[in-house]
Each structure stands twice: as C-alpha cells, then as structure tokens.
Scaffold this active site. Structure first.
Site, PDB file in Angstrom:
ATOM      1  N   ASP A 164       0.869  -1.182   0.000  1.00  0.00           N
ATOM      2  CA  ASP A 164       0.000   0.000   0.000  1.00  0.00           C
ATOM      3  C   ASP A 164       0.903   1.227   0.000  1.00  0.00           C
ATOM      4  O   ASP A 164       1.373   1.627   1.065  1.00  0.00           O
ATOM      5  CB  ASP A 164      -0.905  -0.019   1.237  1.00  0.00           C
ATOM      6  CG  ASP A 164      -1.816   1.184   1.320  1.00  0.00           C
ATOM      7  OD1 ASP A 164      -1.886   1.950   0.361  1.00  0.00           O
ATOM      8  OD2 ASP A 164      -2.464   1.337   2.382  1.00  0.00           O
ATOM      9  N   GLU A 194      -1.377  10.515   0.485  1.00  0.00           N
ATOM     10  CA  GLU A 194      -2.678   9.836   0.416  1.00  0.00           C
ATOM     11  C   GLU A 194      -3.114   9.358   1.784  1.00  0.00           C
ATOM     12  O   GLU A 194      -4.279   9.444   2.168  1.00  0.00           O
ATOM     13  CB  GLU A 194      -2.602   8.651  -0.563  1.00  0.00           C
ATOM     14  CG  GLU A 194      -3.948   7.998  -0.874  1.00  0.00           C
ATOM     15  CD  GLU A 194      -4.385   6.904   0.083  1.00  0.00           C
ATOM     16  OE1 GLU A 194      -5.534   6.441  -0.004  1.00  0.00           O
ATOM     17  OE2 GLU A 194      -3.584   6.495   0.965  1.00  0.00           O
ATOM     18  N   ASP A 217      -4.883   1.309  -6.225  1.00  0.00           N
ATOM     19  CA  ASP A 217      -4.576   1.199  -4.794  1.00  0.00           C
ATOM     20  C   ASP A 217      -5.001  -0.174  -4.286  1.00  0.00           C
ATOM     21  O   ASP A 217      -5.783  -0.865  -4.933  1.00  0.00           O
ATOM     22  CB  ASP A 217      -5.277   2.309  -4.006  1.00  0.00           C
ATOM     23  CG  ASP A 217      -4.543   2.684  -2.717  1.00  0.00           C
ATOM     24  OD1 ASP A 217      -3.705   1.881  -2.234  1.00  0.00           O
ATOM     25  OD2 ASP A 217      -4.814   3.772  -2.185  1.00  0.00           O
ATOM     26  N   HIS A 303      -1.923  -2.197   5.956  1.00  0.00           N
ATOM     27  CA  HIS A 303      -1.455  -1.334   7.047  1.00  0.00           C
ATOM     28  C   HIS A 303      -0.772  -2.136   8.156  1.00  0.00           C
ATOM     29  O   HIS A 303      -0.862  -1.764   9.337  1.00  0.00           O
ATOM     30  CB  HIS A 303      -2.576  -0.436   7.595  1.00  0.00           C
ATOM     31  CG  HIS A 303      -2.872   0.718   6.672  1.00  0.00           C
ATOM     32  ND1 HIS A 303      -3.375   1.920   7.090  1.00  0.00           N
ATOM     33  CD2 HIS A 303      -2.714   0.849   5.329  1.00  0.00           C
ATOM     34  CE1 HIS A 303      -3.529   2.728   6.057  1.00  0.00           C
ATOM     35  NE2 HIS A 303      -3.136   2.099   4.975  1.00  0.00           N
TER      36      HIS A 303
HETATM   37 CO    CO Z   1      -3.244   2.878   2.952  1.00  0.00          CO
HETATM   38 ZN    ZN Z   2      -3.260   3.056  -0.260  1.00  0.00          ZN
END
Ligand code: CO
Ligand code: ZN
Length: 333
Positions: A164, A194, A217, A303
């Site tokens: 990511d 972002e 994404d 994440h």
């Molecule tokens: Co992200």
């Molecule tokens: Zn992202």
C-alpha cells in the site's frame, strides 16, 4: 517486475517525505515518458502525449507515500515517543522495527499493562541509545520514520511493508514501460500524502483537469480465516471498485472498466469496501466533478509490516491499465 516491487516496497517514503520514492520512480520511467516533474505537494507527474486530437486526458494515480510515525518526545534514557502518520494498528507494532531516513533503526515496544488497553501512547521506540544526548545524535524531534521490513518473494504471493501503495506505483511503472502509442494523453501521478487524506491527488487533479481519473490502490480481502465478509480474494484478478467511503464509482465508469476487462479477457472481480478510500475520492470531487474509478489490488494484512499481494492480480491490473490507456473514450465522455 518483482525487482521493481522489491525496490519500491523497501524504499523510504512516509507521507510528506516521499522524495526517495520519487527519485527511484523517475529513474525507472524517464526514458518512456515525454515530460516528468514534481509539484509543490510532492506529486511526481509523468506525461505521455497522445497522437490523436480527439484523444482524451486520462490521469492515473498511485500514491507514493506510506504510513509511518513521527517522533514527539525523547526521554532522559533515550527512548522515543511517537505519534502516527496515517492509520496504524497499535497491536501490530509491538516488536516491529522503525527505520528513519538516516538509516537509524529502532524497536517498537510497549509499557506493561493489559493488551486490551494498548494505545499508541503506551508504545516507545528503542534505538539503542543510552541517554537523551546519545539518542539526539541519531534522531531529532519531528523526524519521520517507517516500519522497517524486507520484501519476500513466495512465488505467486509477495510480502512487503508498503504494498500500500508501492504495488500501485509498480503497476504504473510496468504499464508505462509496456505502453505503445495511445490516442489519449496520459498523466501518471505518483501522489503524495494519500495516507493522511488524499492530499496530493486533490491538487494534481486540479492541475491536470483530466477527462477520466483512475486510482490504483490496494483493497482488503475476505479470504482469510474469520476475515471480513467481503468477496474480494487474492488471485481472482483486478478488483473494480464499486464503492468505498470516499466515492461511489460512476456507473458509466464501472461499466467501462468491466467491459474492457471482459473484452481483453482480464481476470477481474468487484469490490465493495465498507471503510477506506483512494485518490479517486479526491479526483472525482475536483472542479465541477470528474469521472473517476479505481482499479484495486487485492491485499491481505493492509497497514501492517507484512502486506501480501498475488503477482497474477498485479499482472491483471497492469493489463487493465494498458487497456484503459489505449481505449477510445468517445462513448464514455
Ligand atoms: Co493505505
Ligand atoms: Zn493506499
């Protein structure tokens, strides 16, 4: 392509400090584009001019930044306290490592207490310093760091710390290298910030004012033990976004992406993401409104230090980007 993914996922680029990522990408694509520049916000923007006067302007956006931390306090013993840059899961940080731009590495650990009460302010970073002065030789207040983890190749599946959205960046890099002439003028934005609120995409969409904006994404998957109830799976192809918290994809754009995938036999699936957003959320609200969509890369453990994607999905996304880039948009716009 795995080399590109390795290089980009191991690079340093927390939100606002995307410089090293920009430099790597600029070096990879400069021979293949007509123009390349960096704007005030830190967006890297590459342009490939179209051959047709009837061609449209398409903006592709993948964010160059990654989640990270920023140092808020250094105590007398040289331990660092920090706050988040973007969305961190507190429980995944304990025992992980932080890397600063200088190369300094530290361990994240927690104060004693119940795990259920764990919050970010109970965590600290140990950079091996023996005093405050010692720590200040290596790290200053306000310095940004990233989660430190190497890339791992498992065959079809790849693990990295910042899939990511370096996987989105890698997809655009591959598409840029592979693209032949297009009637459309293509803007490839490696956007900044972002993770803290789609900030780079907002200003670059205003500047470019495209006819169509497409974000690349990652998205979550539902294919893990007791995972979220979600249809997206690793290995089932490019995910065409239907909705997330930042945007409802315009029905025309959803239909356009679906038809392109079908016509080109590109494996694809539909994505409904209950929470989260992408650069397309900012793009579609620019000026009078801009047609926009997102091609999502299925990703497990988003994440965390170990985000996992499938190379076959990545290839499907490259193919879909190429199909969009060379499409006749006269029916859509
Ligand atoms: Co992200
Ligand atoms: Zn992202």
């Amino acid at each position: 392509m795995k080399d590109v993914i390795r290089t980009l996922t191991e690079a340093f680029g927390p939100s606002g400090y995307e410089g090293p990522v920009r430099e790597l990408i600029a070096e990879m694509i400069k021979e293949y584009v007509d123009e390349i520049s960096t704007d005030v916000m830190g967006n890297l923007i590459a342009v490939k001019r179209g051959f047709s006067p009837e061609g449209k302007k398409i903006m592709f956006s993948a964010h160059g930044d990654e989640i990270g931390i920023v140092v808020t306090h250094i105590d007398d013993k040289g331990f660092l306290r920090f706050t988040n840059v973007g969305g961190l899961y507190t429980e995944t940080l304990v025992g992980n490592r932080v890397r600063f731009e200088s190369g300094t590495i530290g361990v994240i650990y927690r104060e004693k207490g119940e795990l259920k009460d764990l919050t970010l302010d109970k965590l600290y970073i140990d950079i091996g310093a023996e005093s405050k002065e010692d720590a200040e030789q290596k790290v200053r207040i306000g310095e940004f760091g990233i989660i430190h983890r190497e890339f791992t190749d498992l065959g079809n599946r790849l693990i990295g710390k910042s899939m990511d959205d370096r996987i989105g960046c890698a997809i655009l890099v591959e598409a840029i290298k592979a693209l032949q002439e297009s009637p459309n003028t293509l803007y490839f934005v490696f956007s900044s910030q972002e993770e803290v609120g789609l900030r780079g995409a907002r200003t670059s969409a205003y500047t470019i004012n495209p006819d169509l904006g497409i974000a690349l994404d990652v998205t979550l998957t539902g294919d893990v033990p007791e995972g979220p109830r979600m249809e997206v799976s690793l290995g089932k192809g490019a995910a065409i976004k239907v909705k997330d918290s930042s945007m409802i994809t315009h029905p025309k754009v959803k239909a356009f992406l679906t038809k392109l995938a079908e016509d080109n036999s590109i494996p694809h699936q539909f994505e409904v993401l209950e929470r989260g957003g992408t650069d397309a959320g900012a793009i579609h609200l620019t000026r009078e409104g801009i047609l926009a969509g997102t091609i999502s890369i299925p990703c497990r453990y988003v994440h965390t230090a170990s985000e996992m994607v499938d190379i076959r999905d990545v290839q499907a996304c490259v193919d879909l980007v190429k199909a969009v880039a060379t499409a006749d948009l006269s029916e859509l716009i």
